[in-house]
Write a protein that holds these residues in place. Structure first.
Motif, short mmCIF file in Angstrom:
data_model
loop_
_atom_site.label_atom_id
_atom_site.label_comp_id
_atom_site.label_asym_id
_atom_site.label_seq_id
_atom_site.Cartn_x
_atom_site.Cartn_y
_atom_site.Cartn_z
N ASP A 152 2.31 -1.41 0.04
CA ASP A 152 2.83 -2.76 -0.21
C ASP A 152 4.36 -2.64 -0.20
O ASP A 152 4.96 -2.25 -1.19
CB ASP A 152 2.34 -3.29 -1.56
CG ASP A 152 2.86 -4.70 -1.85
OD1 ASP A 152 3.63 -5.24 -1.04
OD2 ASP A 152 2.51 -5.23 -2.92
N LYS A 153 4.96 -3.01 0.92
CA LYS A 153 6.40 -2.82 1.08
C LYS A 153 7.24 -3.66 0.12
O LYS A 153 8.42 -3.38 -0.10
CB LYS A 153 6.82 -3.12 2.52
CG LYS A 153 6.21 -2.20 3.55
CD LYS A 153 6.67 -2.57 4.95
CE LYS A 153 6.00 -1.71 6.01
NZ LYS A 153 6.44 -2.09 7.38
N ASP A 154 6.63 -4.71 -0.44
CA ASP A 154 7.37 -5.59 -1.34
C ASP A 154 7.21 -5.22 -2.81
O ASP A 154 7.87 -5.81 -3.68
CB ASP A 154 6.92 -7.04 -1.13
CG ASP A 154 7.24 -7.54 0.27
OD1 ASP A 154 8.32 -7.18 0.78
OD2 ASP A 154 6.41 -8.26 0.85
N ALA A 155 6.32 -4.28 -3.10
CA ALA A 155 6.09 -3.89 -4.49
C ALA A 155 7.31 -3.17 -5.06
O ALA A 155 8.02 -2.46 -4.35
CB ALA A 155 4.86 -2.98 -4.58
N ALA A 200 -0.32 4.33 -5.62
CA ALA A 200 -0.78 3.27 -4.71
C ALA A 200 -1.50 3.87 -3.51
O ALA A 200 -0.96 4.73 -2.82
CB ALA A 200 0.42 2.44 -4.26
N ASN A 259 3.52 3.76 -1.57
CA ASN A 259 4.79 3.04 -1.69
C ASN A 259 5.96 4.01 -1.85
O ASN A 259 7.00 3.86 -1.21
CB ASN A 259 4.74 2.06 -2.86
CG ASN A 259 3.73 0.96 -2.65
OD1 ASN A 259 3.36 0.65 -1.51
ND2 ASN A 259 3.25 0.37 -3.74
N THR A 274 -2.74 1.94 -0.99
CA THR A 274 -2.41 1.14 0.19
C THR A 274 -0.94 0.72 0.08
O THR A 274 -0.44 0.45 -1.01
CB THR A 274 -3.30 -0.10 0.33
OG1 THR A 274 -3.17 -0.90 -0.85
CG2 THR A 274 -4.75 0.30 0.52
#
Length: 440
Positions: free
Chosen positions: A38-41, A34, A330, A36
Motif C-alpha cells: 500500500d504505497k499510501d500507507a 504488511a 511497504n 500486500t
C-alpha cells in the motif's frame, strides 16, 4: 565548496573488519509486516548512514527532502554507530535480536557475509528496469552489491580507484616526459629508473611493504592485467600463485631489488608525504590523496595506470547501501525507492560530489558540481573516468582478509629481497587456503 578527503576505508578498514563475521541465520525470521503493498500507507524506515560531520548533515537534508515529497514516509536516520567500523558488529547483533535497520551503509568487504545472513533483500529484478540506469555504475561497483552473482543486495554508495599520480617537479628535474594513457609497465619501469637519484634520496616510485591491504590491493591490477585471478571460480581457494601472479610480482621485484627505484614504505603513509615533498616521482593512489597534495602545493598530474597489451585495468573498493528484509512490503518498497532516489545522479552530486568523493555514476562527470570540484582538485576528473577501468571487484568472501594478509606479507618479503616470487606466492596461497576452507 569544501573538500573532505575520503579515508581509505574501503581499502584498509573495510577489509580488516571483514573478520568480525555475521552469523548465518536459520529458522529465525523477522515478525511479519504488511503482506500486500500500500504505497499510501504511513511507513517508517530505519537507516544507518555510517557518516559523520558534513556527510551526515547532507544526507539528513536529502532525507528530509524525500520525506517532504512523500508525506507518508518517515526516515529514521542515524549514523548507526560511533564509527563506520562498528556497524558490522551492530548489524550482527541486530540480526540476532530482530532489531536491524532497513538500510545500512556497509563496507564492500562485508557484502558476502551480509548476503549469507539471510536478511538482505534481493533487488535484482528492480535494478534491471531502464529508469535505474544500472549500467552507469562501474563494473566493480555493480559486482560488489552482487557478491555471489545470485542476488543484488543494495546499491553502490561510494566508489574509488587507483590511478597513477606523478610529480611534475621530479619529472622536470630528471628531464622525463610525463606519463599518459599510452604507457605500459615497461615505460613505467624505465621512467622510475630515470627519476631515481641516490644523491638526493629521490625515488621513481613508492610502494607499501607493510603487509597490509595497502600492499595487497596495489598488486591486484598487475595480477589482473597479466590475466590472473585472485580466487578460483568456486571461491574456495587462492588462484594468485599462477604464472600471471609470478610474472606480476617478478616485475615489481625487478624494480625494487634490481633497479632500486622503489621507496619501500613500512608505514603506508610516508610514501604519500615524500611524494608531496618532491622526493618520489610516482605513486598509485586515489581521490583521498588529492586534498593533501593541493594543500601541500605539490605540482602533480594524474593519469590511468600503465597498461598490459592495452589493458589499463585498475582496482576499486566500493562501499554499498545494503537493503534488509523485514517481511513488510511497504518498508521494502520505500527503502528501495529512497536508496534509488539517493543514488540518482541529481542527488549524488549533492552528496558524494559535494564531499569530494568520486561521482557514483558516469553521467555525473559532466555536471557543474563535479566540474567545480575537479577544477579545485586537478586529476579528480581523470580518476572519475578511470572508473571505467575498474572491471573487477575485490573478493568479499569472509576469508579475504586472511588471504590479503598472506599475500601482503609475501609481496613485502619479495620486494625487500628476502624471498623468491614463485615460492612466496605458493606459500601465501597455502596459508590463504587454510582460512578460505574455514570460511566455507
Amino acid at each position: 565548496m569544501t573538500y573532505h578527503p575520503q579515508l581509505k576505508r574501503t581499502a584498509l578498514a573495510g577489509a580488516a573488519l571483514a573478520t568480525a563475521g555475521i552469523m548465518v541465520l536459520s529458522g529465525c525470521s523477522a515478525q511479519q509486516g504488511a503482506t500486500t503493498l500500500d504505497k499510501d500507507a504511513d511507513v517508517t524506515i530505519t537507516m544507518w548512514s555510517g557518516q559523520t560531520d558534513e556527510a551526515q548533515d547532507l544526507i539528513e537534508t536529502l532525507a528530509k527532502e524525500f520525506e517532504d515529497e512523500h508525506p507518508n514516509v518517515t526516515i529514521d536516520l542515524s549514523a548507526g554507530a560511533s564509527s563506520t567500523e562498528q556497524l558490522l558488529q551492530k548489524l550482527s547483533a541486530g540480526f540476532a535480536g530482530n532489531s536491524y535497520p532497513d538500510i545500512s551503509y556497509s563496507f564492500g568487504a562485508w557484502a558476502s557475509q551480509l548476503e549469507a545472513s539471510g536478511r538482505t533483500l534481493d533487488i535484482t529484478d528492480k535494478v534491471s528496469e531502464p529508469d535505474v540506469k544500472w549500467d552507469e555504475f562501474s563494473d566493480a561497483a555493480r559486482a560488489t552489491v552482487q557478491p555471489t552473482g545470485e542476488k543484488t543486495i543494495g546499491f553502490p554508495a561510494i566508489v574509488d580507484n587507483l590511478s597513477l599520480i606523478y610529480n611534475k617537479t621530479v619529472f622536470d628535474k630528471a628531464g622525463v616526459d610525463y606519463p599518459d594513457e599510452s604507457w605500459d609497465w615497461n615505460d613505467f619501469r624505465d621512467a622510475a629508473k630515470k627519476l631515481t637519484d641516490a644523491e638526493s634520496n629521490t625515488y621513481g616510485y613508492g610502494y607499501s611493504v607493510s603487509g597490509s591491504e595497502e600492499t595487497t590491493w596495489q598488486f591486484w591490477p598487475h595480477l589482473w592485467q597479466n590475466g590472473g585471478e585472485i580466487l578460483s571460480d568456486d571461491e574456495k581457494s587462492a588462484a594468485f600463485d599462477s604464472d600471471a601472479g609470478v610474472k606480476a610480482l617478478t616485475y615489481l621485484q625487478g624494480m625494487a631489488v634490481t633497479d632500486k627505484s622503489v621507496y619501500l614504505d613500512q608505514t603506508d603513509t610516508k610514501f604519500g608525504q615524500l611524494f608531496a615533498s618532491d622526493r618520489i616521482g610516482m605513486i598509485t593512489s586515489g581521490p583521498w590523496q588529492l586534498y593533501d597534495l593541493v594543500k601541500a602545493g605539490t605540482d602533480y598530474g594524474v593519469t590511468v595506470l600503465p597498461g598490459t597489451d592495452g589493458d589499463h585495468q585498475t582496482v576499486s573498493g566500493p562501499d554499498i547501501w545494503a537493503l534488509f528484509d523485514h517481511k513488510d512490503k511497504n518498508r521494502e518498497y520505500w527503502s528501495y525507492e529512497f536508496v534509488k532516489w539517493l543514488t540518482d545522479a541529481e542527488q549524488d552530486v549533492r552528496w558524494n560530489v559535494a564531499i569530494g568523493n568520486l561521482p557514483l555514476r558516469s553521467s555525473e562527470v559532466d555536471s557543474a558540481e563535479f566540474k567545480e570540484q575537479a577544477a579545485a582538485y586537478p586529476g579528480l576528473d581523470t580518476m572519475a573516468a578511470n572508473n571505467e577501468n575498474a572491471k573487477q571487484a575485490r573478493p568479499t568472501v569472509p576469508g579475504y582478509v586472511n588471504l590479503s594478509e598472506a599475500i601482503g606479507s609475501a609481496i613485502s618479503q619479495v620486494l625487500q629481497g628476502q624471498k623468491d616470487p614463485a615460492e612466496a606466492l605458493k606459500a601465501a596461497a597455502e596459508k590463504a587456503n587454510e582460512k578460505l576452507g574455514e570460511s566455507k
